[in-house]
Motif scaffolding. Structure first.
Motif, PDB file in Angstrom:
ATOM      1  N   PHE A 144       0.813  -1.226   0.000  1.00 46.48           N
ATOM      2  CA  PHE A 144       0.000   0.000   0.000  1.00 46.48           C
ATOM      3  C   PHE A 144       0.843   1.271   0.000  1.00 46.48           C
ATOM      4  N   GLY A 145       2.127   1.115   0.277  1.00 44.45           N
ATOM      5  CA  GLY A 145       2.971   2.296   0.321  1.00 44.45           C
ATOM      6  C   GLY A 145       3.374   2.820  -1.043  1.00 44.45           C
ATOM      7  N   ALA A 194      -9.743   0.116  -0.788  1.00 47.37           N
ATOM      8  CA  ALA A 194     -10.685   1.199  -1.110  1.00 47.37           C
ATOM      9  C   ALA A 194     -10.069   2.548  -0.763  1.00 47.37           C
ATOM     10  N   ASN A 195      -9.238   2.557   0.273  1.00 44.72           N
ATOM     11  CA  ASN A 195      -8.602   3.809   0.702  1.00 44.72           C
ATOM     12  C   ASN A 195      -7.599   4.335  -0.333  1.00 44.72           C
ATOM     13  N   TYR A 238      -2.892  10.424   2.151  1.00 47.67           N
ATOM     14  CA  TYR A 238      -3.070   8.993   1.888  1.00 47.67           C
ATOM     15  C   TYR A 238      -2.210   8.189   2.860  1.00 47.67           C
ATOM     16  N   GLY A 239      -0.923   8.517   2.886  1.00 53.84           N
ATOM     17  CA  GLY A 239       0.050   7.703   3.613  1.00 53.84           C
ATOM     18  C   GLY A 239      -0.177   7.665   5.102  1.00 53.84           C
ATOM     19  N   ALA A 240      -0.517   8.815   5.679  1.00 53.46           N
ATOM     20  CA  ALA A 240      -0.664   8.844   7.125  1.00 53.46           C
ATOM     21  C   ALA A 240      -1.916   8.097   7.553  1.00 53.46           C
ATOM     22  N   GLY A 241      -2.768   7.805   6.586  1.00 53.57           N
ATOM     23  CA  GLY A 241      -4.006   7.142   6.962  1.00 53.57           C
ATOM     24  C   GLY A 241      -4.006   5.667   6.633  1.00 53.57           C
ATOM     25  N   GLY A 245      -6.130   2.690  10.811  1.00 51.49           N
ATOM     26  CA  GLY A 245      -7.549   2.920  10.522  1.00 51.49           C
ATOM     27  C   GLY A 245      -7.675   4.100   9.568  1.00 51.49           C
ATOM     28  N   ILE A 246      -8.863   4.252   9.007  1.00 57.22           N
ATOM     29  CA  ILE A 246      -9.087   5.328   8.033  1.00 57.22           C
ATOM     30  C   ILE A 246      -9.202   6.671   8.739  1.00 57.22           C
ATOM     31  N   VAL A 247      -8.543   7.681   8.171  1.00 57.56           N
ATOM     32  CA  VAL A 247      -8.705   9.041   8.681  1.00 57.56           C
ATOM     33  C   VAL A 247      -9.685   9.739   7.752  1.00 57.56           C
ATOM     34  N   TRP A 248     -10.896   9.877   8.243  1.00 57.18           N
ATOM     35  CA  TRP A 248     -11.956  10.293   7.331  1.00 57.18           C
ATOM     36  C   TRP A 248     -11.768  11.696   6.788  1.00 57.18           C
ATOM     37  N   TRP A 249     -11.223  12.564   7.617  1.00 52.71           N
ATOM     38  CA  TRP A 249     -11.093  13.916   7.064  1.00 52.71           C
ATOM     39  C   TRP A 249     -10.034  13.981   5.981  1.00 52.71           C
TER      40      TRP A 249
END
Lengths: 283, 306
Positions: free
Chosen positions: A74-75, A159-160, A221-224, A230-234
């Protein structure tokens, strides 16, 4: 209801690209998983210091399955998906103008808005298929390996990838609307992609550069990485909002300007920038 | 009756280059209308404004009563267009391209008519467009323009790149379209072509319409460019005849233009022993010059043509 013929044609035109990228992602996801046992064994007695991990461009713990997949797959596979959307996004308008096929297309009874939206929908569907190709690789490999990551979490992580790639897609569309020359549009987006990715990875763990990271789209993208944090929604919301604005700018620019078969005659940087500003602000 | 095309004061510049400086033009429906001018005169710019591919800086353009900008979809529903620099989707097969064009106007799909067109132009639709010759691409471009039986055909240099036999086929197709009551508006830089096909003609030069005429009148004004080689230098004053212009003597060879028919000129020539006689198609410049009687001809034009 207008016919979705441009949507269908765009998908048809890109079917081999989509299949190719989907297979590439599937191959990478499955081999990453299958390599996990040997990676885990070699890392067992080897603790990478945090500073060294940061230097490698990630503060992830590679010794866990989630950390390993985050870095290993994912990276950076989002870059591959970004390559697809740059090709497709700059092709949508600037490509037709450079190839001079735009005259024939826009002589048909279809609005410019509809042309863009149909192409946009087709390319996002293509992107979803490509990312699902990567997920398919996980589907076949994860059950065969003891990696301690659930397929549901992986699905969320896959999906992220969409928001960051959609952001670069919207940027490519807009560049293609402003610079009616595909080479120029693609060049600009590739430069932005590589520069921000480089800055993002370089600035990781370098305290003085920390603020710069927030300016790169990859941070959101990366930090989340949802496998770990977990997903960072903002972050998702921000990327999608900016993408939405770029799509609106694309529509506005393309609906207002002259169509230039064969690419614009005046390609001076200053005139392109001036036009980009004028058309996007409506002055 | 609503004009097929109506242009009022249409102007367009590209940066500092003035492409059209306020042109007025009315094309009556049901006619074949030729749009004649040298390359770079503004023909393609005018045509692309009709299709809303580019927007005029000033003036108004309408097609079949619909505004070309505000009601562009209505315009394009009724117009069949052949671009001047025709580029088709290279990887498509001919039949797939026609299906694609058909899909924009599903209510007007007519497979029998399409087959008739394809047969008439002897097109192979199973080949990919990149494998087609320039002539065959042009034919395919014509078929896609005619496909939905548009009320107005807008054709930018339709016969360019076609061999003479196919050019004739195209001419017949256009005549058939006109016979069905449809309007044909086509551009050309070749005078004889316009004379042969069209009933009316507008002549455009340097972004201005310089004349709008019936073709019959244009023919009456037609210019002959003649070169005669005599056995010996002819007596001076032999060609002091009305309508003879641009006379140039080169020993026993004489070049001139005949603007008032050829009868008197031929009789004068026949008084001498003639070794050779050549007539040429008048160039567009010659036609323009024939149009401008001396006072209307700008000073620099006269110098340039001298």
């Amino acid at each position: 209801m207008p016919p979705l013929n441009i949507f269908a044609k765009t998908l048809r035109d890109q079917k081999w690209q989509i299949v190719g990228f989907a297979f590439a992602l599937a191959a990478m996801s499955s081999t990453s998983v299958w390599l996990w046992p040997s990676v885990r064994d070699s890392l067992q007695n080897f603790d990478i210091p945090a500073a060294a991990r940061a230097f490698l461009g990630s503060d992830l713990d590679f010794a866990t399955g989630a950390g390993y997949l985050s870095g290993r797959y994912f990276g950076w596979t989002e870059i591959l998906a970004i390559v697809y959307v740059i090709i497709a996004g700059t092709g949508a308008i600037a490509g037709e103008e450079s190839a001079s096929t735009i005259d024939l297309l826009l002589a048909q009874p279809v609005s410019r808005r509809s042309v863009i939206l149909q192409k946009l929908a087709a390319i996002i569907l293509g992107l979803a298929i490509i990312i699902f190709g990567g997920y398919a690789g996980f589907l076949v490999s994860v059950p065969t390996v003891d990696i301690a990551v659930s397929l549901a979490d992986i699905a969320v992580a896959c999906a992220n990838m969409l928001p960051i790639v959609i952001f670069f897609f919207a940027l490519s569309l807009w560049a293609g609307a402003v610079a009616p020359n595909r080479g120029m549009a693609a060049g600009v987006v590739i430069a932005v992609t590589t520069a921000t990715y480089f800055v993002f990875t370089l600035a990781n763990g370098v305290e003085s550069l920390e603020p710069v990271r927030y300016a790169t789209p990859f941070y959101y993208y990366g930090a989340g990485l949802p496998l770990v944090y977990g997903i960072v929604w903002w972050h998702v919301g921000l990327l999608l909002s900016v993408s939405g604005v770029l799509v609106l700018l694309t529509l506005r620019t393309f609906e207002r300007r002259d169509v230039s078969a064969g690419g614009a005659t005046d390609l001076g940087l200053r005139s392109v920038v001036r036009r980009a500003i004028a058309q996007s602000t409506g002055t | 009756m609503t004009p097929a095309i109506q242009l009022n004061g249409v102007a367009k510049s590209y940066g500092d280059t003035r492409a059209l400086s306020g042109i007025d033009l009315t094309v009556e429906p049901g006619r074949i209308f030729g749009f004649l001018g040298p390359n770079g005169a503004g023909k393609t710019t005018t045509i692309r404004i009709l299709l809303d591919l580019i927007r005029p800086d000033a003036g108004a353009a309408s097609v079949l009563g619909f505004d070309c900008q505000r009601q562009s979809l209505e315009v394009r529903r009724r117009v069949g267009y052949l671009p001047g620099d025709l580029r088709l989707y290279e990887s498509m097969r001919g039949d797939v391209l026609l299906d694609f064009i058909d899909s924009f106007r599903p209510e007007k799909r007519d497979p029998a008519y399409r087959r008739a067109l394809v047969d008439r132009l002897d097109l192979d639709l199973t080949r990919r467009i990149r494998a087609l010759s320039k002539g065959n691409r042009q034919k395919l471009g014509l078929v896609q323009a005619l496909l939905h039986r548009p009320d107005l055909l807008v054709l930018d240099e339709p016969t360019s790149g076609l061999d003479p036999i196919v050019q004739d086929d195209v001419v017949h197709l256009l005549e058939d379209a006109a016979a069905e009551g449809r309007t044909v508006f086509f551009s050309s830089h070749v005078l004889p072509e316009v004379e042969k096909i069209s009933q009316s003609v507008a002549i455009i030069r340097a972004g201005k319409i310089v004349a709008i005429e019936d073709v019959a009148k244009l023919k009456a004004r037609s210019v002959h460019v003649i070169e005669v080689t005599f056995a010996a230098p002819p007596p001076p004053g032999l060609f002091a005849l009305p309508g003879v212009r641009e006379l140039r003597r080169d020993g026993a060879t004489v070049h001139f233009q005949a603007h008032d028919g050829v009868d008197a000129v031929l009789k004068a020539i026949a008084t001498q022993r003639v070794l050779d006689l050549r007539t040429q198609q008048p160039s567009l410049e010659d036609v323009f010059l024939a149009y401008y009687t001396e006072p209307e001809l700008p000073q620099e034009e006269r110098r340039a043509s001298a």
